[in-house]
Scaffold this motif. Structure first.
Motif, PDB file in Angstrom:
ATOM      1  N   GLN A 188       0.826  -1.204   0.000  1.00  0.00           N
ATOM      2  CA  GLN A 188       0.000   0.000   0.000  1.00  0.00           C
ATOM      3  C   GLN A 188       0.862   1.257   0.000  1.00  0.00           C
ATOM      4  O   GLN A 188       0.558   2.227  -0.702  1.00  0.00           O
ATOM      5  CB  GLN A 188      -0.921  -0.009   1.227  1.00  0.00           C
ATOM      6  N   VAL A 189       1.924   1.246   0.778  1.00  0.00           N
ATOM      7  CA  VAL A 189       2.822   2.402   0.835  1.00  0.00           C
ATOM      8  C   VAL A 189       3.449   2.648  -0.530  1.00  0.00           C
ATOM      9  O   VAL A 189       3.529   3.788  -1.016  1.00  0.00           O
ATOM     10  CB  VAL A 189       3.914   2.188   1.898  1.00  0.00           C
ATOM     11  N   MET A 190       3.883   1.576  -1.182  1.00  0.00           N
ATOM     12  CA  MET A 190       4.569   1.716  -2.460  1.00  0.00           C
ATOM     13  C   MET A 190       3.624   2.152  -3.577  1.00  0.00           C
ATOM     14  O   MET A 190       4.047   2.716  -4.581  1.00  0.00           O
ATOM     15  CB  MET A 190       5.239   0.402  -2.839  1.00  0.00           C
ATOM     16  N   ALA A 247       6.273  -9.910  -9.518  1.00  0.00           N
ATOM     17  CA  ALA A 247       6.514  -9.451  -8.146  1.00  0.00           C
ATOM     18  C   ALA A 247       7.245  -8.120  -8.110  1.00  0.00           C
ATOM     19  O   ALA A 247       7.055  -7.329  -7.169  1.00  0.00           O
ATOM     20  CB  ALA A 247       7.307 -10.505  -7.381  1.00  0.00           C
ATOM     21  N   LEU A 248       8.068  -7.839  -9.089  1.00  0.00           N
ATOM     22  CA  LEU A 248       8.858  -6.612  -9.067  1.00  0.00           C
ATOM     23  C   LEU A 248       8.306  -5.525  -9.979  1.00  0.00           C
ATOM     24  O   LEU A 248       8.860  -4.425 -10.035  1.00  0.00           O
ATOM     25  CB  LEU A 248      10.314  -6.921  -9.438  1.00  0.00           C
ATOM     26  N   GLY A 249       7.215  -5.819 -10.678  1.00  0.00           N
ATOM     27  CA  GLY A 249       6.595  -4.804 -11.522  1.00  0.00           C
ATOM     28  C   GLY A 249       6.206  -3.549 -10.754  1.00  0.00           C
ATOM     29  O   GLY A 249       6.526  -2.427 -11.181  1.00  0.00           O
ATOM     30  N   PRO A 250       5.524  -3.663  -9.590  1.00  0.00           N
ATOM     31  CA  PRO A 250       5.157  -2.456  -8.837  1.00  0.00           C
ATOM     32  C   PRO A 250       6.354  -1.642  -8.365  1.00  0.00           C
ATOM     33  O   PRO A 250       6.303  -0.410  -8.361  1.00  0.00           O
ATOM     34  CB  PRO A 250       4.359  -3.027  -7.650  1.00  0.00           C
ATOM     35  N   ILE A 264       9.727   3.299  -8.891  1.00  0.00           N
ATOM     36  CA  ILE A 264      11.033   3.936  -9.072  1.00  0.00           C
ATOM     37  C   ILE A 264      11.047   4.782 -10.346  1.00  0.00           C
ATOM     38  O   ILE A 264      11.489   5.935 -10.340  1.00  0.00           O
ATOM     39  CB  ILE A 264      12.144   2.874  -9.101  1.00  0.00           C
ATOM     40  N   ARG A 265      10.566   4.226 -11.431  1.00  0.00           N
ATOM     41  CA  ARG A 265      10.585   4.966 -12.698  1.00  0.00           C
ATOM     42  C   ARG A 265       9.642   6.163 -12.666  1.00  0.00           C
ATOM     43  O   ARG A 265       9.876   7.171 -13.339  1.00  0.00           O
ATOM     44  CB  ARG A 265      10.229   4.028 -13.845  1.00  0.00           C
ATOM     45  N   GLY A 266       8.577   6.071 -11.868  1.00  0.00           N
ATOM     46  CA  GLY A 266       7.664   7.190 -11.718  1.00  0.00           C
ATOM     47  C   GLY A 266       8.070   8.173 -10.645  1.00  0.00           C
ATOM     48  O   GLY A 266       7.332   9.119 -10.354  1.00  0.00           O
ATOM     49  N   ARG A 267       9.249   7.932 -10.053  1.00  0.00           N
ATOM     50  CA  ARG A 267       9.784   8.812  -8.997  1.00  0.00           C
ATOM     51  C   ARG A 267       8.787   9.004  -7.852  1.00  0.00           C
ATOM     52  O   ARG A 267       8.640  10.095  -7.302  1.00  0.00           O
ATOM     53  CB  ARG A 267      10.196  10.167  -9.584  1.00  0.00           C
ATOM     54  N   ARG A 268       8.102   7.926  -7.508  1.00  0.00           N
ATOM     55  CA  ARG A 268       7.139   7.982  -6.415  1.00  0.00           C
ATOM     56  C   ARG A 268       7.714   7.529  -5.084  1.00  0.00           C
ATOM     57  O   ARG A 268       7.031   7.586  -4.059  1.00  0.00           O
ATOM     58  CB  ARG A 268       5.912   7.126  -6.753  1.00  0.00           C
ATOM     59  N   VAL A 269       8.960   7.073  -5.086  1.00  0.00           N
ATOM     60  CA  VAL A 269       9.617   6.643  -3.848  1.00  0.00           C
ATOM     61  C   VAL A 269      11.027   7.209  -3.810  1.00  0.00           C
ATOM     62  O   VAL A 269      11.623   7.535  -4.845  1.00  0.00           O
ATOM     63  CB  VAL A 269       9.682   5.097  -3.746  1.00  0.00           C
ATOM     64  N   LEU A 302      15.716  -2.097 -12.851  1.00  0.00           N
ATOM     65  CA  LEU A 302      14.973  -1.025 -12.193  1.00  0.00           C
ATOM     66  C   LEU A 302      15.357   0.365 -12.696  1.00  0.00           C
ATOM     67  O   LEU A 302      14.527   1.280 -12.670  1.00  0.00           O
ATOM     68  CB  LEU A 302      15.194  -1.098 -10.678  1.00  0.00           C
ATOM     69  N   TYR A 303      16.601   0.536 -13.141  1.00  0.00           N
ATOM     70  CA  TYR A 303      17.071   1.877 -13.471  1.00  0.00           C
ATOM     71  C   TYR A 303      17.435   2.083 -14.940  1.00  0.00           C
ATOM     72  O   TYR A 303      17.419   3.215 -15.424  1.00  0.00           O
ATOM     73  CB  TYR A 303      18.274   2.241 -12.589  1.00  0.00           C
ATOM     74  N   ASP A 304      17.786   1.029 -15.631  1.00  0.00           N
ATOM     75  CA  ASP A 304      18.219   1.186 -17.020  1.00  0.00           C
ATOM     76  C   ASP A 304      17.177   0.704 -18.025  1.00  0.00           C
ATOM     77  O   ASP A 304      17.412   0.752 -19.237  1.00  0.00           O
ATOM     78  CB  ASP A 304      19.528   0.418 -17.260  1.00  0.00           C
TER      79      ASP A 304
END
Length: 395
Positions: free
Chosen positions: A161-163, A217-220, A225-230, A376-378
């Motif tokens: 929920q937090v993520m 499992a790692l899609g969210p 990360i890509r949406g800069r929400r965390v 996650l980043y590239d």
């Protein structure tokens, strides 16, 4: 409020409860001085150093000299094996390799402490019941939450929920800049995956090798990360600084930081308290004491280890933020009064999962972190090569 186990109360309890009675005749009849070298990672709290000093105060002829290796967990293996030691304070990820290479000798448990099952499994030899190392302190990932109003009701939010929140109110160790921060990154990624699919990693540390499971499992996490929400930091200290500096609502970190962060944050007018919440499934960590196979003083090392890991030692370490290894500390009336958050930590430990307990864990971790960071980043997709590579390191 009752004081939680001061130095004086610890010494009194240790003596009256027989903490050193089992070895008293052995210790007090010695006349030849022995120096034991304890090789350990850094102790930012001072709690473990205090325990060693107490042993030295009570033992006139057997003294412990501590050698601190100020390096990352990943670097400790090479540093430790190049150091002369009687006792190693091993991170749990290093126990299988030290055991496989016969760098430590088994130790028979004698303490009255009732180890929590996930803690016990990390060090026990299933074939004999002996231990490769005796748990010194345990650890598990927890969710920090800033509370503006103590009357705030409702259940703790889940990590998922937090993520999924649209606001950037969370920070964790979700980035890495190299080997010194790869381990924190790996642990956080595993916890994020477990929050979506608990079958990714089982109770024995066995990973799933299903590519579809990992992608799902790692899609969210990838989307957040890509949406800069965390907030994604590399390492625990940077995470703490970002959490405090930016007044964020949530943080994933280890419980050992809780006393200092709670004290500091309560001074802010917008913060009533910092609460700890358990993750759905956290990754278990911690350190354990092992007798070096090269030690000339094995018997003395065993006596010291029993002292440093017994029930009274656990009570004192809890005061410094360390998560206790055994049931006794969690149900002690003084602890439950002064540190109610330990209930959350106990629940987290009991539901935790270990990382893959493999002698080549370091090679696996480097490979895993590399694939995950590129994903996650590239923008590099997880392919079957990811499964092939991590599976190969764990054969």
């Amino acid at each position: 409020m009752t004081e939680l186990y001061s130095r004086r109360s610890f010494l009194a309890g240790a003596l009256t409860a027989g903490m050193v009675s089992a070895s008293a005749s052995y210790l007090l009849t010695r006349r030849e001085e022995v120096k034991l070298t304890l090789v350990t990672g850094a102790d930012a709290t001072g709690g473990r150093r205090l325990l060693v000093q107490m042993w030295n105060d009570l033992s006139p002829y057997i003294k412990i000299e501590t050698v601190e290796i100020n390096s990352s967990t990943r670097d400790q293996y090479e540093k430790f094996i190049s150091s002369r030691a009687d006792i190693f304070n091993l991170d749990v990820i290093h126990i299988p390799k030290f055991a496989a290479e016969k760098r430590v000798v088994p130790i028979t448990p004698r303490n009255d402490i009732s180890l929590l099952p996930p803690v016990r499994r990390l060090s026990v030899r299933e074939d004999t019941g002996d231990f490769w190392a005796v748990p010194f302190n345990t650890d598990v990932g927890v969710l920090y939450r800033r509370i503006a109003d103590k009357s705030e009701a409702g259940p703790d939010p889940t990590l998922a929920q937090v993520m999924s929140s649209s606001s950037r109110g969370f920070v964790g160790q979700l980035d890495t800049v190299g080997s010194q921060t790869d381990e924190a990154f790996l642990v956080n990624v595993l916890e994020q995956a477990l929050a979506q699919d608990e079958a990714i990693l089982d109770e024995t540390g066995q990973l799933s090798f299903s590519l579809g499971q990992w992608r799902s499992a790692l899609g969210p996490l990838a989307a957040a990360i890509r949406g800069r929400r965390v907030g994604a930091e590399a390492g625990e200290d940077d995470t703490n600084r970002t959490y405090q500096r930016n007044g964020l609502r949530y943080m994933r970190n280890w419980p050992v930081y809780y006393p200092a962060i709670d004290r500091a944050e309560r001074t802010k007018p917008t913060t009533d308290e910092i609460r700890l919440g358990r993750l759905p499934i956290g990754i278990i960590g911690g350190q354990s004491l092992a007798v070096s196979a090269d030690s000339d003083h094995r018997d003395e090392a065993v006596e010291a280890i029993h002292f440093l890991t017994d029930a009274h030692a656990q009570l004192l370490l809890a005061k410094y933020g360390f998560a206790p290894t055994g049931l006794d500390a969690y149900i002690d009336p003084v602890v439950t009064e002064t540190m109610p958050h330990l209930k959350v930590i106990r629940n987290g430990v009991e539901s935790s999962r270990p990382r893959p307990m493999h002698r080549d864990y370091a090679a696996f971790a480097e490979t895993f972190a590399g694939h995950m960071h590129r994903f996650l980043y590239d923008g590099e997709q997880l392919t079957q090569q990811f499964i092939t590579d991590i599976q190969g390191k764990l054969r």
